[in-house]
Motif scaffolding. Structure first.
Motif, short mmCIF file in Angstrom:
data_model
loop_
_atom_site.label_atom_id
_atom_site.label_comp_id
_atom_site.label_asym_id
_atom_site.label_seq_id
_atom_site.Cartn_x
_atom_site.Cartn_y
_atom_site.Cartn_z
N THR A 284 84.35 25.02 14.95
CA THR A 284 84.50 26.04 15.98
C THR A 284 83.35 27.05 15.86
O THR A 284 82.53 26.96 14.95
CB THR A 284 85.84 26.77 15.79
OG1 THR A 284 85.84 27.37 14.48
CG2 THR A 284 87.01 25.79 15.89
N LEU A 285 83.33 28.01 16.76
CA LEU A 285 82.31 29.06 16.69
C LEU A 285 82.41 29.82 15.38
O LEU A 285 81.40 30.10 14.73
CB LEU A 285 82.46 30.02 17.87
CG LEU A 285 81.52 31.24 17.86
CD1 LEU A 285 80.07 30.81 17.87
CD2 LEU A 285 81.84 32.16 19.04
N ARG A 286 83.63 30.14 14.95
CA ARG A 286 83.80 30.88 13.70
C ARG A 286 83.29 30.07 12.51
O ARG A 286 82.62 30.61 11.62
CB ARG A 286 85.29 31.22 13.50
CG ARG A 286 85.60 31.96 12.20
CD ARG A 286 84.80 33.24 12.09
NE ARG A 286 85.12 33.98 10.87
CZ ARG A 286 84.36 34.93 10.36
NH1 ARG A 286 83.21 35.26 10.95
NH2 ARG A 286 84.72 35.54 9.26
N PHE A 287 83.59 28.78 12.49
CA PHE A 287 83.10 27.92 11.41
C PHE A 287 81.58 27.90 11.39
O PHE A 287 80.95 28.00 10.33
CB PHE A 287 83.66 26.51 11.59
CG PHE A 287 83.32 25.57 10.46
CD1 PHE A 287 84.21 25.36 9.43
CD2 PHE A 287 82.10 24.90 10.42
CE1 PHE A 287 83.90 24.50 8.37
CE2 PHE A 287 81.78 24.04 9.39
CZ PHE A 287 82.68 23.83 8.36
N LYS B 40 94.09 26.84 9.27
CA LYS B 40 92.97 27.53 9.88
C LYS B 40 93.02 27.48 11.40
O LYS B 40 92.13 28.01 12.05
CB LYS B 40 91.66 26.92 9.37
CG LYS B 40 91.50 27.01 7.86
CD LYS B 40 90.21 26.37 7.39
CE LYS B 40 90.10 26.42 5.87
NZ LYS B 40 88.86 25.80 5.38
N HIS B 41 94.03 26.82 11.93
CA HIS B 41 94.05 26.55 13.36
C HIS B 41 95.50 26.30 13.75
O HIS B 41 96.11 25.32 13.30
CB HIS B 41 93.17 25.32 13.63
CG HIS B 41 92.75 25.15 15.05
ND1 HIS B 41 93.35 24.25 15.87
CD2 HIS B 41 91.78 25.74 15.78
CE1 HIS B 41 92.78 24.27 17.06
NE2 HIS B 41 91.82 25.18 17.02
N GLN C 150 76.04 31.97 7.70
CA GLN C 150 76.08 32.98 6.64
C GLN C 150 75.87 32.33 5.27
O GLN C 150 75.18 32.88 4.40
CB GLN C 150 77.43 33.70 6.68
CG GLN C 150 77.49 34.98 5.87
CD GLN C 150 78.78 35.75 6.16
OE1 GLN C 150 79.34 35.65 7.25
NE2 GLN C 150 79.24 36.50 5.20
N GLN D 21 79.51 30.15 12.54
CA GLN D 21 79.00 31.45 12.10
C GLN D 21 79.06 31.59 10.58
O GLN D 21 78.12 32.09 9.95
CB GLN D 21 79.79 32.56 12.78
CG GLN D 21 79.53 32.68 14.27
CD GLN D 21 80.48 33.63 14.96
OE1 GLN D 21 81.61 33.87 14.48
NE2 GLN D 21 80.06 34.18 16.09
N LEU D 22 80.16 31.14 9.97
CA LEU D 22 80.28 31.19 8.52
C LEU D 22 79.27 30.26 7.86
O LEU D 22 78.71 30.57 6.80
CB LEU D 22 81.70 30.81 8.10
CG LEU D 22 82.79 31.85 8.40
CD1 LEU D 22 84.16 31.27 8.11
CD2 LEU D 22 82.57 33.12 7.58
N GLN D 23 79.03 29.13 8.49
CA GLN D 23 78.05 28.19 7.97
C GLN D 23 76.65 28.82 7.95
O GLN D 23 75.90 28.65 6.98
CB GLN D 23 78.06 26.92 8.81
CG GLN D 23 77.36 25.74 8.19
CD GLN D 23 77.52 24.50 9.03
OE1 GLN D 23 77.00 24.42 10.14
NE2 GLN D 23 78.26 23.52 8.53
N PRO E 45 78.51 25.17 18.50
CA PRO E 45 79.94 25.12 18.19
C PRO E 45 80.70 24.18 19.11
O PRO E 45 80.32 23.98 20.27
CB PRO E 45 80.41 26.57 18.37
CG PRO E 45 79.39 27.18 19.27
CD PRO E 45 78.10 26.49 18.97
N TYR F 79 79.42 34.16 1.45
CA TYR F 79 80.39 34.48 2.49
C TYR F 79 80.84 35.94 2.44
O TYR F 79 81.30 36.50 3.43
CB TYR F 79 81.65 33.61 2.34
CG TYR F 79 81.50 32.17 2.78
CD1 TYR F 79 80.96 31.83 4.01
CD2 TYR F 79 81.94 31.14 1.94
CE1 TYR F 79 80.85 30.52 4.40
CE2 TYR F 79 81.83 29.81 2.33
CZ TYR F 79 81.28 29.51 3.56
OH TYR F 79 81.16 28.20 3.95
#
Length: 396
Positions: free
Chosen positions: A324-327, A77-78, A333, A329-331, A317, A141
């Motif tokens: 991270t920011l993406r994580f 993922k990174h 959601q 945001q998904l959280q 984040p 998700y």
């Protein structure tokens, strides 16, 4: 690396191999294992694919294998995490995990795969009956389509796959429509917390800090949360109480020393700055959950558990590899309005204070937490299914 256990599964008792691939997944696997042991004499063997399986060991469950990769399990993922893990033994560890799970599966009656596609695929490679607990994916998700891709669903439909359990009702219903034998019995992440989710903390106002559990990242997250704390205290005329839930096994000094450099003083067990005190609690996660009205969080599983207990969570984040920011945001959601994502410590402090004084919003958050995270008791329900499956196989 944890040494291989010397005890082999007994031929006189049914035996179960648990495959799990992360901190939260280890928690779920451990709760199901404990519930199963309360129902019948059974040999449990845990094979953590990420980490050293401390959550199993703390509960005196036998562990085989286990290794901390530098990324803490975020290999794919990174990109920096991939390189860290590659140089830190990813290939050898992955090969040992595959061969180890296949070898151990020959000695057990059943395999319980907990997590995502990795333990599911390994379980599918064995010749043993297996059950899948999908605790990382949710249709929240991916509205309108299944969060599980067709190769994953194919593994769930194999004859050796006895059943799939999901983390929420919507995911189970969608899988059923796609021909998968799936059920939702609640979320095992909510088991083992020793907290009454209906009970609300008593005054004074207490804020819990959840910086995560991955070494290196959690200390950086903790400093960021301390910055939020500094900005939150001025909103209150009375001193607020702050408690940080620190992962067991990590040196307390790794949190205290960076805080001292950031201007805090250490008055054990508190970090102090002016009238603000932060109580550092190691291995006391349930107590922090029970006592806190609201959480400042940069964590995965811990955030989900706080939401499931009906508490609001304010998050910001970090630099990753996980949070991270993406994580984040998904959280949001996944968990809905229970999580308030902010862009800075100033915004986090302001929104935390605002939500604490919005009774209607707090009431919605309590209901939302129940919907998104489900109720406790799933570990016992899944264990009962495993018990019946073992009894059927034993009578054949």
């Amino acid at each position: 690396m944890v040494a291989a256990i010397s005890r082999e599964p007994s031929i006189e008792r049914p035996s179960v191999l648990i495959l799990s691939d992360g901190h939260g997944e280890d928690w779920v696997g451990a709760q199901i294992a404990l519930a199963l042991q309360s129902l019948l004499p059974v040999e449990i063997l845990a094979l953590p694919l990420v980490g050293e399986g401390e959550l199993y060991s703390q509960r005196k469950l036998p562990v085989w294998g286990g290794q901390w990769l530098p990324s803490g399990g975020f290999t794919f993922k990174h990109w920096p995490a991939f390189w860290q893990d590659l140089t830190g033994g990813l290939l050898s560890h992955g090969w040992r995990s595959i061969m180890g799970s296949l070898a151990r599966a020959k000695q057990v009656d059943m395999v319980l795969a907990v997590g995502d596609v990795l333990p599911l695929a390994l379980a599918g490679m064995t010749t043993r009956p297996y059950i899948f607990m999908g605790c990382t994916k949710s249709d929240y998700y991916s509205p309108g389509r299944s969060c599980y891709f067709w190769p994953e669903r194919a593994l769930m439909r194999r004859p050796h796959c006895l059943h799939t359990f999901t983390r929420d009702k919507a995911t189970a219903e969608h899988l059923q429509e796609l021909g998968v034998q799936a059920s939702f019995l609640g979320n095992p992440m909510m088991d083992g917390l020793a907290v009454d989710g209906a009970a609300q903390p008593l005054p004074p106002c207490t804020v819990g800090l959840l910086p995560g559990s991955r070494p290196g990242e959690t200390q950086a997250n903790f400093l960021c949360l301390l910055a939020c704390v500094r900005r939150m205290q001025p909103y209150s005329e009375q001193p607020m109480q702050f408690m940080a839930a620190l992962a067991p096994g990590l040196p307390l000094s790794s949190f205290v020393e960076p805080a001292l450099q950031a201007g805090w003083e250490w008055q054990e067990p508190y970090l102090v700055q002016g009238t603000t005190r932060v109580w550092l609690r190691c291995g006391a996660f349930s107590e922090v959950l029970r006592s806190s009205h609201l959480f400042l969080a940069m964590a995965g599983t811990a955030t989900e558990q706080a939401v499931g207990l009906g508490r609001p969570v304010v998050t910001i984040p970090g630099q990753g590899p996980q949070f991270t920011l993406r994580f984040a945001q998904l959280q949001c959601q996944l968990l809905g309005e229970s999580v308030l994502l902010c862009g800075s410590p100033d915004e986090a402090a302001r929104r935390a204070w605002q939500v604490l004084h919005q009774p209607e919003q707090l009431a919605r958050i309590r209901v939302n937490g129940q919907i998104r995270m489900g109720h406790p008791g799933a570990a016992t329900g899944i264990a009962r299914y495993v018990q019946k499956a073992l009894n059927r196989s034993g009578s054949e």
